[in-house]
Design an enzyme around this catalytic site. Structure first.
Site, PDB file in Angstrom:
ATOM      1  N   TRP A  17       0.831  -1.215   0.000  1.00 53.70           N
ATOM      2  CA  TRP A  17       0.000   0.000   0.000  1.00 53.70           C
ATOM      3  C   TRP A  17       0.856   1.252   0.000  1.00 53.70           C
ATOM      4  CZ3 TRP A  17      -4.033  -1.650  -2.011  1.00 53.70           C
ATOM      5  CH2 TRP A  17      -4.595  -2.871  -1.636  1.00 53.70           C
ATOM      6  N   LYS A  24     -12.761  -1.508   7.506  1.00 49.72           N
ATOM      7  CA  LYS A  24     -12.134  -2.474   8.416  1.00 49.72           C
ATOM      8  C   LYS A  24     -12.563  -2.228   9.871  1.00 49.72           C
ATOM      9  CE  LYS A  24      -8.243  -2.437   5.277  1.00 49.72           C
ATOM     10  NZ  LYS A  24      -8.557  -3.552   4.389  1.00 49.72           N
ATOM     11  N   ASP A  74      -1.725   6.980   6.188  1.00 49.50           N
ATOM     12  CA  ASP A  74      -2.763   6.056   5.755  1.00 49.50           C
ATOM     13  C   ASP A  74      -3.083   5.183   6.966  1.00 49.50           C
ATOM     14  OD1 ASP A  74      -4.276   3.995   4.757  1.00 49.50           O
ATOM     15  OD2 ASP A  74      -2.862   3.388   3.198  1.00 49.50           O
TER      16      ASP A  74
END
Ligand code: PMP
Length: 356
Positions: A100, A192, A168
């Site tokens: 990511w 999530k 992030d």
């Protein structure tokens, strides 16, 4: 009995699912579904207002922070962050901790210069790099606080030496006590720890904006979203509603501090089993282990199939590792009950007895 260890989208509290289902049929006793109300109505404005104020409260954000609910997932933020903050001649610093962050790096390179200050690629991203220094002038420093695929997490926020810190937090937002005032921009997909897929939370200091020369299309311009109160176009109404329900649940449980305590206990139990039982091998160095995603392999790879099969038989969902790394990954997000961890630990103990 089913246990949901999916890495994302992931388990939601039962109560949230019940309330969301009810709102699909009849939202707030209006006789209308949440799916069929206009977003520019007092009904939805109340949803957005409450979601915003819960984020502010749960993260203890001061008035210098703006709160946005946007489309496009964390991935769009890989682009939107540099587009709004980084001039072509400027340099942004990134720490590479896996897939990511690498994506975030590759997108940022389209907008300006990028300096990768450190990377843990040399050990397949099984640790968090610590030996690096941020040497201004740098426009911002970007980190990925939890690396969902590898199961590493930053337990200490790096010292940016006054450089704006961008994070992030897609896979650990609201899961642990954090001094959010150390960050200048935070983004996180909701799917999530905080709600349903389709909405991304962006928290940012307004003072970061207005410093780049380029023209930004309205829909990607943070400033325009702030002015429009996240209603520049039709927002992801249902995903925002599920997020509101999840935030209400989170607050009722005792907020981020309660999540922190519960997640520490869950992760402690699981890592203890992984360290203790001779058939399993955790892949991440101890000090950098994630409390959200525990990754491991079998010491004897020949046992992988049998373990996967056993999990399947006993209703343990989502334990396979990411396709890029293999092995196993057990995700322990906010809504996962302790009982699920106890049950999989019992399964692991039994498996180790049979195959040890
Ligand atoms: N960042 C992290 C840490 C992630 O785990 C993910 C997805 N799992 C992303 C970014 C990408 O998010 P999205 O799929 O919402 O674009």
């Amino acid at each position: 009995m089913i246990h949901n260890f999916n890495a994302g989208p992931s388990i939601l509290p039962d109560q949230v699912l019940q309330e969301a289902a009810q709102a699909v049929l009849n939202f707030n006793d209006t006789g209308l579904s949440i799916l069929e109300i206009g977003h520019r109505t007092p009904l939805f404005e109340a949803v957005l207002d409450e979601a915003r104020s819960l984020v502010r409260e749960l993260m203890s954000l001061g008035s210098q922070y703006e709160i946005l609910f946007l489309h496009g997932g964390g991935t769009t933020q890989f682009m939107q962050v540099p587009m709004n903050l980084l001039d072509e001649a400027g340099t942004a610093a990134y720490i590479d901790t896996g897939v990511w962050s690498s994506k975030a790096i590759s997108y940022a390179k389209l907008f300006g210069r990028v300096k990768v200050l450190a990377s843990s690629q040399d050990a397949n991203y099984t640790y968090i790099p610590k030996n690096f220094s941020v040497d201004p002038p740098v426009t911002y420093l970007h980190i990925t606080t939890n690396n969902t695929i590898y199961g590493t997490e930053w337990h200490r926020i790096p010292d940016g030496k006054g450089v704006p810190l961008v994070a992030d937090m897609s896979s650990d937002i609201m899961s642990r006590v954090t001094d959010f005032s150390k960050f200048d921009l935070i983004y996180a997909g909701a799917q999530k720890n905080m709600g349903a897929a389709g909405v991304t939370l962006v928290v940012l200091k307004k003072s970061l904006l207005g410093k780049v020369q380029r023209k930004i299309p309205g829909i990607l311009d943070y400033q325009k979203h702030i002015e429009a109160g996240s209603m520049l176009n039709t927002p992801p109404v249902f995903a925002i509603y599920v997020t509101l329900l999840t935030l209400r649940w989170l607050k009722a449980q005792g907020g981020v501090a309660a999540m922190d305590k519960a997640n520490t206990e869950k992760a402690g139990l699981l890592y203890d089993a992984l360290d203790r039982l001779p058939v399993f091998k955790p892949t991440v160095v101890k000090e950098d282990r994630s409390r959200m995603n525990a990754c491991f392999v079998m010491k004897d790879p020949a046992l992988e199939q049998a373990f996967a099969e056993r999990c399947k038989q006993e209703g343990m969902y989502g334990v396979k590792g990411h396709r890029s790394v293999g092995g196993f990954r057990i995700s322990l997000y906010n809504a996962l009950p302790l009982s699920s961890v106890k049950d999989i630990v019992a399964l692991m103990e039994d498996f180790a007895k049979t195959h040890g």
